[in-house]
Scaffold this motif. Structure first.
Motif, PDB file in Angstrom:
ATOM      1  N   ASP A  55       0.774  -1.334  -0.047  1.00 26.21           N
ATOM      2  CA  ASP A  55       0.074   0.166  -0.141  1.00 26.21           C
ATOM      3  C   ASP A  55       0.821   1.350  -0.126  1.00 26.21           C
ATOM      4  OD1 ASP A  55      -2.511  -1.428   0.538  1.00 26.21           O
ATOM      5  OD2 ASP A  55      -1.693  -2.022   2.400  1.00 26.21           O
ATOM      6  N   VAL A  56       1.996   1.232   0.902  1.00 29.22           N
ATOM      7  CA  VAL A  56       2.818   2.443   0.844  1.00 29.22           C
ATOM      8  C   VAL A  56       4.344   1.823   0.716  1.00 29.22           C
ATOM      9  CG1 VAL A  56       3.686   4.186   2.582  1.00 29.22           C
ATOM     10  CG2 VAL A  56       1.295   3.491   2.575  1.00 29.22           C
ATOM     11  N   VAL A  57       5.108   2.736   0.112  1.00 26.23           N
ATOM     12  CA  VAL A  57       6.470   2.574  -0.028  1.00 26.23           C
ATOM     13  C   VAL A  57       7.075   3.773   0.557  1.00 26.23           C
ATOM     14  CG1 VAL A  57       8.490   2.219  -1.602  1.00 26.23           C
ATOM     15  CG2 VAL A  57       6.452   1.511  -2.441  1.00 26.23           C
ATOM     16  N   LEU A  58       8.162   3.323   1.551  1.00 26.94           N
ATOM     17  CA  LEU A  58       9.041   4.326   2.258  1.00 26.94           C
ATOM     18  C   LEU A  58      10.152   4.307   1.339  1.00 26.94           C
ATOM     19  CD1 LEU A  58       8.572   3.540   5.974  1.00 26.94           C
ATOM     20  CD2 LEU A  58       7.922   5.562   4.967  1.00 26.94           C
ATOM     21  N   PRO A  79      -0.063  -0.175 -13.008  1.00 27.54           N
ATOM     22  CA  PRO A  79      -1.553  -0.404 -12.452  1.00 27.54           C
ATOM     23  C   PRO A  79      -1.673  -0.223 -11.116  1.00 27.54           C
ATOM     24  CG  PRO A  79      -0.903  -1.727 -14.369  1.00 27.54           C
ATOM     25  CD  PRO A  79       0.579  -1.346 -13.944  1.00 27.54           C
ATOM     26  N   ALA A  80      -2.464   0.670 -10.487  1.00 25.70           N
ATOM     27  CA  ALA A  80      -2.881   0.657  -9.058  1.00 25.70           C
ATOM     28  C   ALA A  80      -1.667   0.599  -8.291  1.00 25.70           C
ATOM     29  CB  ALA A  80      -3.710  -0.702  -8.812  1.00 25.70           C
ATOM     30  N   PRO A  81      -0.817   1.896  -8.485  1.00 22.23           N
ATOM     31  CA  PRO A  81       0.497   2.004  -7.982  1.00 22.23           C
ATOM     32  C   PRO A  81       0.590   2.174  -6.437  1.00 22.23           C
ATOM     33  CG  PRO A  81      -0.160   4.007  -8.901  1.00 22.23           C
ATOM     34  CD  PRO A  81      -1.057   2.847  -9.395  1.00 22.23           C
ATOM     35  N   PRO A  82       1.419   2.093  -5.614  1.00 22.69           N
ATOM     36  CA  PRO A  82       1.349   2.328  -4.456  1.00 22.69           C
ATOM     37  C   PRO A  82       1.575   3.818  -4.019  1.00 22.69           C
ATOM     38  CG  PRO A  82       3.552   1.627  -4.753  1.00 22.69           C
ATOM     39  CD  PRO A  82       2.807   1.414  -6.078  1.00 22.69           C
ATOM     40  N   LYS A  83       1.257   4.236  -2.644  1.00 22.35           N
ATOM     41  CA  LYS A  83       1.510   5.400  -2.316  1.00 22.35           C
ATOM     42  C   LYS A  83       3.119   5.603  -1.961  1.00 22.35           C
ATOM     43  CE  LYS A  83      -2.975   6.724  -2.397  1.00 22.35           C
ATOM     44  NZ  LYS A  83      -3.601   5.430  -2.495  1.00 22.35           N
ATOM     45  N   VAL A  84       3.607   6.569  -2.254  1.00 24.35           N
ATOM     46  CA  VAL A  84       5.126   6.830  -1.771  1.00 24.35           C
ATOM     47  C   VAL A  84       5.313   8.117  -0.967  1.00 24.35           C
ATOM     48  CG1 VAL A  84       7.399   7.263  -2.969  1.00 24.35           C
ATOM     49  CG2 VAL A  84       5.677   6.007  -4.359  1.00 24.35           C
ATOM     50  N   LEU A  85       5.979   7.685   0.122  1.00 27.00           N
ATOM     51  CA  LEU A  85       6.434   8.431   1.211  1.00 27.00           C
ATOM     52  C   LEU A  85       7.948   8.621   1.091  1.00 27.00           C
ATOM     53  CD1 LEU A  85       5.742  10.119   3.708  1.00 27.00           C
ATOM     54  CD2 LEU A  85       5.857   8.249   5.066  1.00 27.00           C
ATOM     55  N   MET A  86       8.342   9.759   0.760  1.00 26.34           N
ATOM     56  CA  MET A  86       9.871   9.955   0.772  1.00 26.34           C
ATOM     57  C   MET A  86      10.316  10.031   2.313  1.00 26.34           C
ATOM     58  SD  MET A  86       9.978   9.682  -2.744  1.00 26.34           S
ATOM     59  CE  MET A  86      11.847   9.912  -3.068  1.00 26.34           C
ATOM     60  N   LEU A  87      11.758   9.566   2.234  1.00 25.51           N
ATOM     61  CA  LEU A  87      12.393   9.601   3.475  1.00 25.51           C
ATOM     62  C   LEU A  87      13.948  10.142   3.177  1.00 25.51           C
ATOM     63  CD1 LEU A  87      11.379   6.698   5.573  1.00 25.51           C
ATOM     64  CD2 LEU A  87      11.278   9.119   6.069  1.00 25.51           C
ATOM     65  N   THR A  88      14.210  11.266   3.799  1.00 21.64           N
ATOM     66  CA  THR A  88      15.673  11.502   3.222  1.00 21.64           C
ATOM     67  C   THR A  88      16.318  12.333   4.499  1.00 21.64           C
ATOM     68  OG1 THR A  88      17.214  12.797   1.782  1.00 21.64           O
ATOM     69  CG2 THR A  88      15.103  13.596   2.480  1.00 21.64           C
ATOM     70  N   THR A  89      17.768  12.403   4.568  1.00 23.39           N
ATOM     71  CA  THR A  89      18.588  13.064   5.587  1.00 23.39           C
ATOM     72  C   THR A  89      18.468  14.531   5.170  1.00 23.39           C
ATOM     73  OG1 THR A  89      20.579  12.281   4.637  1.00 23.39           O
ATOM     74  CG2 THR A  89      19.700  11.339   6.785  1.00 23.39           C
TER      75      THR A  89
END
Length: 225
Positions: A55-58, A79-89
């Protein structure tokens, strides 16, 4: 959260094994979230996402090989891609705007407290955009800050051309989204039903070829420069 709801399925993508381990401990410590896979780079991420259907990609922004921005763009063609939450320093303007333009629904720094990271995962899983306070400030600064006249003119003209395909009501809806309003507030402003707002928003996604409301807001702001 509804106790009968299936846990939000999460994939963690980061080239640092210790970071992946720490994020797994944080996410798996929540009863409504579960890590289904990890990946150390963008190419591996594409494979595990196709296999696990999270569902989500960190997503880490900076990785060797295929970086997080390129990987996000590629994921969102599925098709039906996951939601993406970007993480970075990192918290540079280019990274924040690049992640959002790539289609990420959220952007938080890795030193964000664990409780806020899991809240961000829940929010993006529900389709709600999330920006850390630092990232929000960066977006505002970048949207209003100085740039070469040629660059600004080109960005503005491109945005206006894309928005010109909209009906008057669709454009009003896009502007309301750019003002940060939710569907009920948009319905009240435009004197229409929430169902109609949802219909207009669906048309915006299709006509503007965007994946989320953040991209709509950025496009409207580009057109106003």
């Amino acid at each position: 959260m509804d106790s009968e709801r299936e846990p939000v399925r999460v994939v963690i993508v980061d080239d640092d094994q210790l970071v992946r381990m720490a994020l797994r401990l944080v996410v798996d410590g929540e009863p409504d979230l579960t890590v289904v896979a990890e990946a150390a780079d963008g190419d591996a991420a594409l494979l595990v996402v196709d296999e696990k259907r999270p569902d989500v990609v960190l997503m880490d922004v900076r990785m060797p090989g295929r970086d997080g921005l390129s990987t996000t763009r590629e994921l969102l063609t599925r098709p039906a891609p996951p939601k993406v939450l970007m993480l970075t320093t990192f918290d540079s303007d280019d990274l924040v705007l690049g992640a959002l333009r790539a289609g990420a629904l959220g952007f938080v720094l890795k030193d964000t407290p664990p409780a806020r990271i899991v809240d961000a995962v829940r929010a993006v899983a529900d389709g709600n955009p999330v920006l850390s306070p630092v990232a929000t400030a960066r977006v505002i600064a970048a949207a209003t800050g100085p740039a070469s006249s040629g660059t600004r003119r080109s960005t503005r003209d491109t945005a206006r051309k894309r928005l010109s395909t909209l009906t008057e009501r669709e454009l009003d809806t896009a502007k309301a989204i750019a003002d940060g309003l939710g569907n009920p507030e948009i319905a009240e402003r435009l004197h229409i039903s929430v169902a109609t707002v949802k219909a207009h928003t669906g048309n915006l996604f299709s006509k503007l070829a965007v994946e989320n409301r953040v991209q709509i807001a950025l496009l409207v702001r580009d057109a106003e420069e």
